[in-house]
Design a protein around this motif. Sequence first.
Motif, PDB file in Angstrom:
ATOM      1  N   LEU A 203      -2.528  12.960  -4.279  1.00 24.45           N
ATOM      2  CA  LEU A 203      -2.463  11.679  -4.960  1.00 24.45           C
ATOM      3  C   LEU A 203      -1.241  11.664  -5.872  1.00 24.45           C
ATOM      4  O   LEU A 203      -1.059  12.568  -6.689  1.00 24.45           O
ATOM      5  N   ARG A 204      -0.418  10.654  -5.714  1.00 22.38           N
ATOM      6  CA  ARG A 204       0.778  10.521  -6.557  1.00 22.38           C
ATOM      7  C   ARG A 204       0.505   9.451  -7.611  1.00 22.38           C
ATOM      8  O   ARG A 204       0.228   8.304  -7.271  1.00 22.38           O
ATOM      9  N   VAL A 205       0.586   9.863  -8.863  1.00 21.75           N
ATOM     10  CA  VAL A 205       0.284   8.947  -9.959  1.00 21.75           C
ATOM     11  C   VAL A 205       1.518   8.824 -10.851  1.00 21.75           C
ATOM     12  O   VAL A 205       2.378   9.704 -10.882  1.00 21.75           O
TER      13      VAL A 205
ATOM     14  N   LYS B 256      -1.296  11.606 -19.229  1.00 22.29           N
ATOM     15  CA  LYS B 256      -2.052  10.353 -19.191  1.00 22.29           C
ATOM     16  C   LYS B 256      -2.321   9.851 -17.773  1.00 22.29           C
ATOM     17  O   LYS B 256      -3.455   9.460 -17.464  1.00 22.29           O
ATOM     18  N   PRO B 257      -1.325   9.818 -16.888  1.00 20.08           N
ATOM     19  CA  PRO B 257      -1.631   9.329 -15.535  1.00 20.08           C
ATOM     20  C   PRO B 257      -2.600  10.231 -14.773  1.00 20.08           C
ATOM     21  O   PRO B 257      -3.380   9.747 -13.960  1.00 20.08           O
ATOM     22  N   ILE B 258      -2.562  11.545 -15.046  1.00 21.00           N
ATOM     23  CA  ILE B 258      -3.514  12.451 -14.407  1.00 21.00           C
ATOM     24  C   ILE B 258      -4.931  12.160 -14.913  1.00 21.00           C
ATOM     25  O   ILE B 258      -5.881  12.048 -14.128  1.00 21.00           O
ATOM     26  N   LYS B 259      -5.085  12.012 -16.223  1.00 19.46           N
ATOM     27  CA  LYS B 259      -6.400  11.694 -16.772  1.00 19.46           C
ATOM     28  C   LYS B 259      -6.908  10.358 -16.243  1.00 19.46           C
ATOM     29  O   LYS B 259      -8.105  10.211 -15.938  1.00 19.46           O
ATOM     30  N   ARG B 260      -6.024   9.407 -16.139  1.00 25.33           N
ATOM     31  CA  ARG B 260      -6.416   8.084 -15.626  1.00 25.33           C
ATOM     32  C   ARG B 260      -6.936   8.204 -14.199  1.00 25.33           C
ATOM     33  O   ARG B 260      -7.942   7.601 -13.830  1.00 25.33           O
ATOM     34  N   GLN B 261      -6.254   9.018 -13.377  1.00 25.86           N
ATOM     35  CA  GLN B 261      -6.683   9.204 -11.997  1.00 25.86           C
ATOM     36  C   GLN B 261      -8.011   9.958 -11.920  1.00 25.86           C
ATOM     37  O   GLN B 261      -8.890   9.624 -11.109  1.00 25.86           O
TER      38      GLN B 261
ATOM     39  N   ALA C  97      -5.300  16.956  -4.734  1.00 24.99           N
ATOM     40  CA  ALA C  97      -4.189  17.512  -5.517  1.00 24.99           C
ATOM     41  C   ALA C  97      -3.464  16.317  -6.124  1.00 24.99           C
ATOM     42  O   ALA C  97      -3.277  15.292  -5.450  1.00 24.99           O
ATOM     43  N   ILE C  98      -3.072  16.429  -7.385  1.00 21.57           N
ATOM     44  CA  ILE C  98      -2.464  15.290  -8.085  1.00 21.57           C
ATOM     45  C   ILE C  98      -1.049  15.644  -8.528  1.00 21.57           C
ATOM     46  O   ILE C  98      -0.829  16.679  -9.155  1.00 21.57           O
ATOM     47  N   PHE C  99      -0.116  14.769  -8.185  1.00 19.75           N
ATOM     48  CA  PHE C  99       1.281  14.925  -8.614  1.00 19.75           C
ATOM     49  C   PHE C  99       1.623  13.776  -9.549  1.00 19.75           C
ATOM     50  O   PHE C  99       1.555  12.603  -9.159  1.00 19.75           O
ATOM     51  N   ALA C 100       1.972  14.092 -10.804  1.00 19.29           N
ATOM     52  CA  ALA C 100       2.376  13.086 -11.777  1.00 19.29           C
ATOM     53  C   ALA C 100       3.884  12.870 -11.661  1.00 19.29           C
ATOM     54  O   ALA C 100       4.666  13.779 -11.924  1.00 19.29           O
ATOM     55  N   ASP C 101       4.279  11.680 -11.271  1.00 23.35           N
ATOM     56  CA  ASP C 101       5.668  11.366 -10.951  1.00 23.35           C
ATOM     57  C   ASP C 101       6.320  10.562 -12.068  1.00 23.35           C
ATOM     58  O   ASP C 101       5.916   9.440 -12.359  1.00 23.35           O
TER      59      ASP C 101
END
Length: 277
Positions: free
Chosen positions: A48-50, A94-99, A16-20
Amino acid sequence: MLLLSALGELPKLDYAIFADTRWEPTQVYAHLDRIEHEIARPASIPILRVSSGDIRADALNPEHRFASMPLYIRNPDGGNGMARRQCTSEYKIKPIKRQVRALLGYPYPARVPSGVVVEQWIGISTDEFHRAKDADVRYTRNRFPLIEMGLSREDCLGLLAEFDLASTPKSACLGCPYHGNAQWRAIRDTSPAAWADVVDFDRRIRAGNARANAEGRPLLGQAFLHRSRVPLDQAPIDKPTRHELLARQDRLPLDDEWEHGPTDGCSPYACRSGDAA
């Protein structure tokens, strides 16, 4: 979706991804810590915190290239305008795509080979099925489990309440211009420190982007966080909006508080705030 996956009603998530944006309310970070401890870890689902940086600090830093927030502009001739919204793309998508690329083993700028695809779940309910869109990159295939299960927003709220998660807060920057009056009042009335923070930020962005000003490209007009285009601590946030009044009559969900449309926090793939602009 995380809860449903942990319960076994959906397949087990890999991540699970959290964009902060690093400017969320304290309640959001506390909630994230709680669900990580109580739900994700017992189910062996990593959260995952990005991040692309601190959106508040970046906006005020003359040396930082800043992705524009949708600030309300009062033009020199007295007319009204609005700045472009680039912050969702820069600080969420962008940070989600990067991750995702990193998880696939092809971090930017490596090319993701054809046929290498990740299935990305997005939490759009049946109320907003029209927001379910295909991904804009070949290596991601979007899926909408809540729609597939026929779950409405009310269904989701009921499920959260059943597992003592009824107090789940909305994810949105403290100083998001898309806040409705009820959200501004909630900040003012429950967190003096957060209110002082957003009032200070509102004052400091009056001349627009710090980087642009440092480069001799000043804003032609004045920028504000509140749609009334007056300083936030003077804005008429105690006035119920039309949608808020309708909600009190049970004609709309309580959190639909925008005068010209609904708002529901900030999601990279389902932000309803744009309808209100």
